[in-house]
Design an enzyme around this catalytic site. Sequence first.
Site, PDB file in Angstrom:
ATOM      1  N   GLU A 436       0.831  -1.225   0.000  1.00  0.00           N
ATOM      2  CA  GLU A 436       0.000   0.000   0.000  1.00  0.00           C
ATOM      3  C   GLU A 436       0.855   1.260   0.000  1.00  0.00           C
ATOM      4  O   GLU A 436       0.502   2.261   0.625  1.00  0.00           O
ATOM      5  CB  GLU A 436      -0.955   0.025   1.202  1.00  0.00           C
ATOM      6  CG  GLU A 436      -2.063  -0.977   1.142  1.00  0.00           C
ATOM      7  CD  GLU A 436      -2.771  -0.993  -0.189  1.00  0.00           C
ATOM      8  OE1 GLU A 436      -2.838   0.070  -0.840  1.00  0.00           O
ATOM      9  OE2 GLU A 436      -3.243  -2.070  -0.575  1.00  0.00           O
TER      10      GLU A 436
HETATM   11  C1  LIG Z   1       3.084  -9.804   0.145  1.00  0.00           C
HETATM   12  C2  LIG Z   1       2.781  -8.689  -0.818  1.00  0.00           C
HETATM   13  C3  LIG Z   1       1.475  -8.390  -1.162  1.00  0.00           C
HETATM   14  C4  LIG Z   1       1.199  -7.383  -2.089  1.00  0.00           C
HETATM   15  N1  LIG Z   1      -0.101  -7.161  -2.495  1.00  0.00           N
HETATM   16  C5  LIG Z   1      -0.323  -6.346  -3.550  1.00  0.00           C
HETATM   17  C6  LIG Z   1      -1.620  -6.259  -4.147  1.00  0.00           C
HETATM   18  O1  LIG Z   1      -2.574  -6.887  -3.686  1.00  0.00           O
HETATM   19  N2  LIG Z   1      -1.778  -5.480  -5.246  1.00  0.00           N
HETATM   20  C7  LIG Z   1      -0.728  -4.768  -5.789  1.00  0.00           C
HETATM   21  O2  LIG Z   1      -0.939  -4.081  -6.779  1.00  0.00           O
HETATM   22  N3  LIG Z   1       0.502  -4.807  -5.231  1.00  0.00           N
HETATM   23  C8  LIG Z   1       0.728  -5.590  -4.137  1.00  0.00           C
HETATM   24  N4  LIG Z   1       1.987  -5.667  -3.595  1.00  0.00           N
HETATM   25  C9  LIG Z   1       3.049  -4.833  -4.136  1.00  0.00           C
HETATM   26  C10 LIG Z   1       3.457  -3.707  -3.188  1.00  0.00           C
HETATM   27  O3  LIG Z   1       2.451  -2.742  -3.126  1.00  0.00           O
HETATM   28  C11 LIG Z   1       4.805  -3.168  -3.688  1.00  0.00           C
HETATM   29  O4  LIG Z   1       5.768  -4.157  -3.377  1.00  0.00           O
HETATM   30  C12 LIG Z   1       5.181  -1.839  -3.059  1.00  0.00           C
HETATM   31  O5  LIG Z   1       4.317  -0.819  -3.493  1.00  0.00           O
HETATM   32  C13 LIG Z   1       6.617  -1.430  -3.358  1.00  0.00           C
HETATM   33  O6  LIG Z   1       6.925  -1.571  -4.717  1.00  0.00           O
HETATM   34  P1  LIG Z   1       8.249  -2.375  -5.144  1.00  0.00           P
HETATM   35  O7  LIG Z   1       8.190  -3.700  -4.448  1.00  0.00           O
HETATM   36  O8  LIG Z   1       8.353  -2.386  -6.599  1.00  0.00           O
HETATM   37  O9  LIG Z   1       9.432  -1.580  -4.491  1.00  0.00           O
HETATM   38  P2  LIG Z   1      10.213  -0.358  -5.204  1.00  0.00           P
HETATM   39  O10 LIG Z   1       9.235   0.612  -5.748  1.00  0.00           O
HETATM   40  O11 LIG Z   1      11.241  -0.913  -6.114  1.00  0.00           O
HETATM   41  O12 LIG Z   1      10.914   0.306  -3.937  1.00  0.00           O
HETATM   42  C14 LIG Z   1      12.144  -0.173  -3.389  1.00  0.00           C
HETATM   43  C15 LIG Z   1      12.615   0.842  -2.342  1.00  0.00           C
HETATM   44  O13 LIG Z   1      12.860   2.107  -2.958  1.00  0.00           O
HETATM   45  C16 LIG Z   1      12.081   3.122  -2.356  1.00  0.00           C
HETATM   46  N5  LIG Z   1      11.627   4.058  -3.374  1.00  0.00           N
HETATM   47  C17 LIG Z   1      11.058   3.769  -4.559  1.00  0.00           C
HETATM   48  N6  LIG Z   1      10.761   4.899  -5.222  1.00  0.00           N
HETATM   49  C18 LIG Z   1      11.131   5.925  -4.439  1.00  0.00           C
HETATM   50  C19 LIG Z   1      11.065   7.341  -4.559  1.00  0.00           C
HETATM   51  N7  LIG Z   1      10.536   7.953  -5.610  1.00  0.00           N
HETATM   52  N8  LIG Z   1      11.538   8.078  -3.542  1.00  0.00           N
HETATM   53  C20 LIG Z   1      12.046   7.495  -2.447  1.00  0.00           C
HETATM   54  N9  LIG Z   1      12.134   6.172  -2.268  1.00  0.00           N
HETATM   55  C21 LIG Z   1      11.685   5.392  -3.253  1.00  0.00           C
HETATM   56  C22 LIG Z   1      10.921   2.398  -1.670  1.00  0.00           C
HETATM   57  O14 LIG Z   1      10.394   3.131  -0.579  1.00  0.00           O
HETATM   58  C23 LIG Z   1      11.579   1.100  -1.245  1.00  0.00           C
HETATM   59  O15 LIG Z   1      12.214   1.265  -0.020  1.00  0.00           O
HETATM   60  C24 LIG Z   1       2.265  -6.643  -2.634  1.00  0.00           C
HETATM   61  C25 LIG Z   1       3.596  -6.908  -2.246  1.00  0.00           C
HETATM   62  C26 LIG Z   1       3.856  -7.931  -1.381  1.00  0.00           C
HETATM   63  C27 LIG Z   1       5.297  -8.238  -1.048  1.00  0.00           C
END
Ligand SMILES: Cc1cc2nc3c(=O)[nH]c(=O)nc-3n(C[C@H](O)[C@H](O)[C@H](O)COP(=O)(O)OP(=O)(O)OC[C@H]3O[C@@H](n4cnc5c(N)ncnc54)[C@H](O)[C@@H]3O)c2cc1C
Length: 589
Positions: A436
């Site tokens: 989220e």
């Molecule tokens: C168990 C689980 C359930 C999930 N359920 C859902 C679901 O039901 N539906 C769905 O759509 N998604 C779901 N997700 C996805 C989840 O919402 C994302 O993993 C999350 O939003 C982070 O995206 P990412 O994993 O690509 O991390 P990234 O975006 O790659 O982020 C990696 C790190 O970089 C930081 N970062 C990234 N961009 C910036 C920025 N601009 N400025 C500062 N810091 C930044 C982040 O804070 C984080 O610390 C789920 C994930 C998991 C693991």
Amino acid sequence: MYVPQTDDLRQTLADVAGLDELLAAGVFPDLTADVVDAVLAEAGRFAAEVLAPLNREGDRHGCRLDAATHAVTTAPGWRKAYRAWSEAGWAALPCPAEYGGQGLPILVGLAVQELWNTAASAFGIGTLLTQGATEAIAAHGSEALRRAYLPHMVSGRWTGTMNLTEPQAGSDLAGIRTRAERAGDGSYRLSGTKIFITYGEHDLTDNIVHLVLARLPDAPPGTRGLSLFLVPKFLPDERGEPLRRNDLKCIGLEEKLGIHGSPTCTLRFGDEEGAVGFLVGEENRGLACMFTMMNNARLHVGMQGVAVAERATQQARAFSRERRQGRIGDEVVAIVRHPDVQRMLADMEVRTQAARAICFATARALDLSRHGRSAEERQAEGSLAALLTPVAKAFGTDTGSEVASLGVQVHGGMGYIEETGAAQHLRDARICQIYEGTNGIQAIDLVTRKLTLEGGRTFARWTEGVRRTVACLEAHGETKEVAGEISCALAGLETATDRLTGWLASHDERALAGATPYLRLFGLVAGAEGLARGALAALARNEPAAGDRRLWRARYFARNHLPLASGLVAVVTEGGDTLAEGAPLLVGA
Ligand SMILES: Cc1cc2nc3c(=O)[nH]c(=O)nc-3n(C[C@H](O)[C@H](O)[C@H](O)COP(=O)(O)OP(=O)(O)OC[C@H]3O[C@@H](n4cnc5c(N)ncnc54)[C@H](O)[C@@H]3O)c2cc1C
């Protein structure tokens, strides 16, 4: 052993959210305090008797994917529990009455959701997403979509999901590539891959309603080119019976750190003719529609952190009274007698209560943004809810992890061993800080979008509210010192706010560098104010027994947590310089 926290929830509803005053003022005309009490008591019983026993089984067994049929089976007992849950009408609780829901306020729905999530957070997250999807369809779906889908989701017959994430599009949804083509008959055909979709496939219900963000061929680039589609697993006839399997399937299930009972799916759309989807809202306006769901989900995920913290706290408290180790004089004592263990238990309890208070203050604002008396009040409360939502999400979920970690520590070595269950709480809590919108993204949202709401007036109104609470605290001898600590921390928060908004205006990156410690600082002040309201309510009612604990929580938090505020102010206002110095080293060659 789990004891439903219905008393604490009821007190928070009354003291922090002022629910009983809202009821007396007729803000929720069809609701009485007796009904709220009965709902909480019954939900607590269901959570303790039906859901809590599933928690370990869900963790140990997890979910299974049959690669040949693409079917996902949940852990033993989950299907039966879900049936009992939906047949008891729990799905309908917060939903609009016109689709068969009970239309209860968000405040009451949040309290009930906390009970589900404390009992088994891997179960709770699924119900929470369905609720969010229901809300998004009710707010933005066409009349035909609402009539065809909402009654089945409200009854719990079908569940809902949120499909945003793709391998190259996580925090930054601009990278979404899932395609939607106009089919010529008003519907669309979707193709693409979504990852990490919670309850994307399962055996709890006959149908699943996916809300999917996708891009039309002629859409503008970035997030302004995203549209939202409703894509059912089965296309239903007018009675909701499955007519045809849609062109989507689960092709993977993640192995993950925690919430093993919740299936986290990779979904493929459109391997054949394209998955049939129906537009929700307008073309290229999908992100705004999805935000209806995401805002709701952010508050509820904050509460999920609180829920796991509550469970970890209960377990640590019970363990500390049984485990005997160390002596006081000649006596081998239960570890709860040692001040360092008492400190951990105190921190767990007050952090949980403080974070809960923030979540319920946010829910109150959301309710009043819908049910307030005047357009002006509704607008002001909507802005307040927007300001508080990132704080509720991040402070609530940081609390979940940190309290669950303390819970492991209270157990000593046994905490690290799976047998006690303390480790599961820590594993389960960790995801809440990530999904989220990561907590880093929440902090950036708070600083860049929320502090500037109405040109800063929303933040100023909130601080006025804190000052009013401080004035009440000053009127009682027992809470004078709490007043002093909150005043001091609030002054620090205002200094930090001025600095950040100044940097923001001049595009200085230090505003972003300071966002996370700033959100923690905000949470400390907001949490302290929530606890203070509890203490004031106890004093006003002259209830010595309950009052003593609430008074103690406010005083303990003020003395042991609020002093951290001045350190955080220094980090926000001065820490960014050295971070910038280190940036070339961190980024690397
Ligand atoms: C168990 C689980 C359930 C999930 N359920 C859902 C679901 O039901 N539906 C769905 O759509 N998604 C779901 N997700 C996805 C989840 O919402 C994302 O993993 C999350 O939003 C982070 O995206 P990412 O994993 O690509 O991390 P990234 O975006 O790659 O982020 C990696 C790190 O970089 C930081 N970062 C990234 N961009 C910036 C920025 N601009 N400025 C500062 N810091 C930044 C982040 O804070 C984080 O610390 C789920 C994930 C998991 C693991």
